[in-house]
Design a protein around this motif. Structure first.
Motif, short mmCIF file in Angstrom:
data_model
loop_
_atom_site.label_atom_id
_atom_site.label_comp_id
_atom_site.label_asym_id
_atom_site.label_seq_id
_atom_site.Cartn_x
_atom_site.Cartn_y
_atom_site.Cartn_z
N TYR A 35 4.20 13.87 6.16
CA TYR A 35 4.10 12.44 6.43
C TYR A 35 3.08 11.79 5.47
O TYR A 35 3.32 10.72 4.91
N ALA A 36 1.92 12.46 5.31
CA ALA A 36 0.87 11.92 4.47
C ALA A 36 1.26 11.89 3.00
O ALA A 36 0.72 11.10 2.22
N LYS A 37 2.19 12.76 2.62
CA LYS A 37 2.62 12.82 1.22
C LYS A 37 3.74 11.83 0.90
O LYS A 37 4.15 11.74 -0.27
N TRP A 44 -0.43 3.71 -1.03
CA TRP A 44 -1.33 2.83 -0.31
C TRP A 44 -2.75 3.39 -0.28
O TRP A 44 -3.72 2.65 -0.53
N MET A 45 -2.90 4.69 0.00
CA MET A 45 -4.24 5.30 0.00
C MET A 45 -4.87 5.23 -1.38
O MET A 45 -6.08 4.96 -1.51
N ALA A 138 -10.55 6.23 2.13
CA ALA A 138 -9.09 6.13 1.97
C ALA A 138 -8.37 7.16 2.83
O ALA A 138 -7.33 6.87 3.44
N MET A 139 -8.90 8.38 2.89
CA MET A 139 -8.28 9.43 3.70
C MET A 139 -8.31 9.07 5.18
O MET A 139 -7.32 9.26 5.90
N LEU A 140 -9.45 8.56 5.64
CA LEU A 140 -9.55 8.24 7.07
C LEU A 140 -8.67 7.05 7.43
O LEU A 140 -8.08 7.01 8.51
N LEU A 141 -8.55 6.08 6.53
CA LEU A 141 -7.62 4.98 6.78
C LEU A 141 -6.17 5.47 6.77
O LEU A 141 -5.35 5.02 7.56
N VAL A 404 -5.54 14.62 -3.79
CA VAL A 404 -6.21 15.21 -2.63
C VAL A 404 -6.07 14.34 -1.38
O VAL A 404 -6.21 14.82 -0.25
N LEU A 405 -5.76 13.06 -1.56
CA LEU A 405 -5.80 12.13 -0.43
C LEU A 405 -4.89 12.52 0.74
O LEU A 405 -5.31 12.46 1.90
N PRO A 406 -3.62 12.91 0.50
CA PRO A 406 -2.78 13.30 1.64
C PRO A 406 -3.30 14.52 2.40
O PRO A 406 -3.13 14.60 3.63
#
Length: 438
Positions: A35-37, A44-45, A138-141, A404-406
């Motif tokens: 989902y995060a990817k 957006w992130m 950005a990760m937490l958002l 790394v964000l996802p």
């Protein structure tokens, strides 16, 4: 047990069946990572991170960063408290009922000039996100978006802590003082790691990062001409002896098996080649894993600075800067949360991507949270082996691999959502009657 009680127990277990079927299920975290990817969420992130990176703000000055966070939470319908600790924000997703679990991101930048030339370079002279806090936000958002999309499935409440002033300002302590941990049972936090391969995490139970403090000393003598030093009292000589003697605190007084550090990193005195100044200012940091060792270092630093200055006929005034830069306790990971983290992280990333690590002498104000409730802190790798080696945090050449964000978002979501499943408050069943009623 009566027929009625058997039916009641069966109905109770039926109500719990959704929880029991999800509890321990390893496919949930992998779904969160996928989902995060998704391209839309990833882009957006990246956009959020770049906006924050271009506009870095120092501790307790993160007004625009806080405004951006609140605007994004408003867009997805997440309720929050603000302000805490000047610029801090705490969002809430889920049922609004116990259990509560928190996930934390720090927001502040560093007072240094960015030397990386790229499209989204810092627009503020002398300020830079050189420790990755822009990516943490950005990760937490990103995690907030995923959690909000799955809010009906959450078996409790997730608190999203956006914290100011990690870089020496003790923002975590002020957040706690203003109620950020109210009702919270456990807390998780992460930090990007430039040398760890992307998609890997590393941590340990027990001491992970050292406790830290800062000191500054003004050593005063009597200035004069460098050609006639006998008419002066040289504070540079005195400060030099102080610095050498401070190194003996670790090499000759500390247990070699009890890691400690004393570093003098600031030396200011004089502005001419032939003038002995009236005073010299030195400053530095000291670190230890044990509270007793930390306080012993503090005491001995004061004794050495004042004593060695007196030997050279100088006077010294030392300041431990406790108001501006409060002492950080050591970061100590909870053993039960370590076991839990390894299971969840293995499900997200694969067992081979979850590493144990040795303690580091760096410090983190996340430790203030761990003094109040069980907490767990870990490092998230972002080095791509096929690209150039990323520079260390606090370097003017520090960069983020945005791939790394996802991973960070998915780990936040998985740790929080599964915690709510696995650490449900115990429900007491009705007591069994001794006999059936007729």
């Amino acid at each position: 047990m009566s027929w009625f009680n058997w039916v009641s127990l069966g109905f109770f277990l039926y109500l719990l069946s959704p929880i029991l079927s999800l509890n321990g299920s390893s496919d949930i975290p992998s779904r969160f990572l996928n989902y995060a990817k998704k391209e839309e969420l990833f882009d957006w992130m990246v956009g959020v991170r770049r906006k924050i990176h271009e506009n870095p703000e120092l501790g307790y000055e993160e007004f625009e960063t806080s405004k951006l966070i609140r605007a994004e939470l408003d867009k997805i319908g997440v309720k929050y408290k603000h302000p805490l600790s000047v610029t801090g924000v705490v969002g809430f997703i889920g049922s609004g009922e116990p259990p509560f679990v928190a996930v934390r991101a720090d927001m502040d930048a560093l007072a240094m000039q960015e030397m990386v030339e790229w499209e989204y370079k810092s627009k503020v002279p002398g300020k830079m996100h050189a420790c990755g806090h822009d990516s943490h936000v950005a990760m937490l958002l990103g995690a907030a978006k995923i959690l909000q999309d799955h809010r009906e499935e959450l078996k409790g409440t997730v608190a999203l802590i956006f914290q100011p002033a990690e870089e020496g300002g003790g923002g975590a302590k002020k957040m706690i003082d203003e109620g950020a941990l109210e009702n919270v049972n456990a807390i998780f936090g992460l930090h990007v790691a430039n040398k760890l391969p992307i998609g890997e995490v590393a941590s340990r139970h027990g001491p992970l990062l050292a406790g830290s403090g800062f000191f500054e000393a003004v050593i005063s003598g009597k200035g004069g001409h460098a050609a006639i030093p006998q008419h002066s009292i040289d504070p540079i000589l005195a400060a030099s002896n102080v610095i050498v003697s401070l190194q003996h605190l670790v090499s000759r007084e500390a247990d070699p098996l009890d890691s400690q550090v004393v570093t003098v990193a600031k030396f200011q005195g004089g502005g001419a080649f032939n003038v002995i100044p009236d005073s010299v200012t030195i400053g530095g940091t000291f670190r230890a894993f044990l509270k007793e060792s930390f306080m012993q270092l503090r005491q001995r630093i004061e004794e050495v600075v004042t004593g060695q200055a007196a030997v050279q006929r100088c006077k010294a005034v030392i300041n431990f800067l406790e108001n501006e830069k409060p002492f950080f306790p050591p970061t100590i990971n909870d053993k039960n949360l370590h076991d839990y983290f390894r299971v969840v992280a293995s499900d997200v990333l694969g067992t081979d991507k979850v590493k144990d690590m040795q303690p580091l002498m760096g410090s983190e104000d996340f430790a203030f949270y761990q003094e109040k409730i069980p907490g767990y802190f870990f490092f998230l790798g972002m080095q791509n082996e096929t690209r150039k080696q990323l520079q260390s945090p606090h370097s003017p050449y520090f960069e983020i691999n945005e791939d790394v964000l996802p991973y960070g978002a998915a780990l936040h979501v998985s740790l929080a959502a599964r915690y709510l499943l696995e650490f449900q408050p115990q429900v007491t069943l009705p007591e069994e009657n001794d006999h059936d009623e007729l």
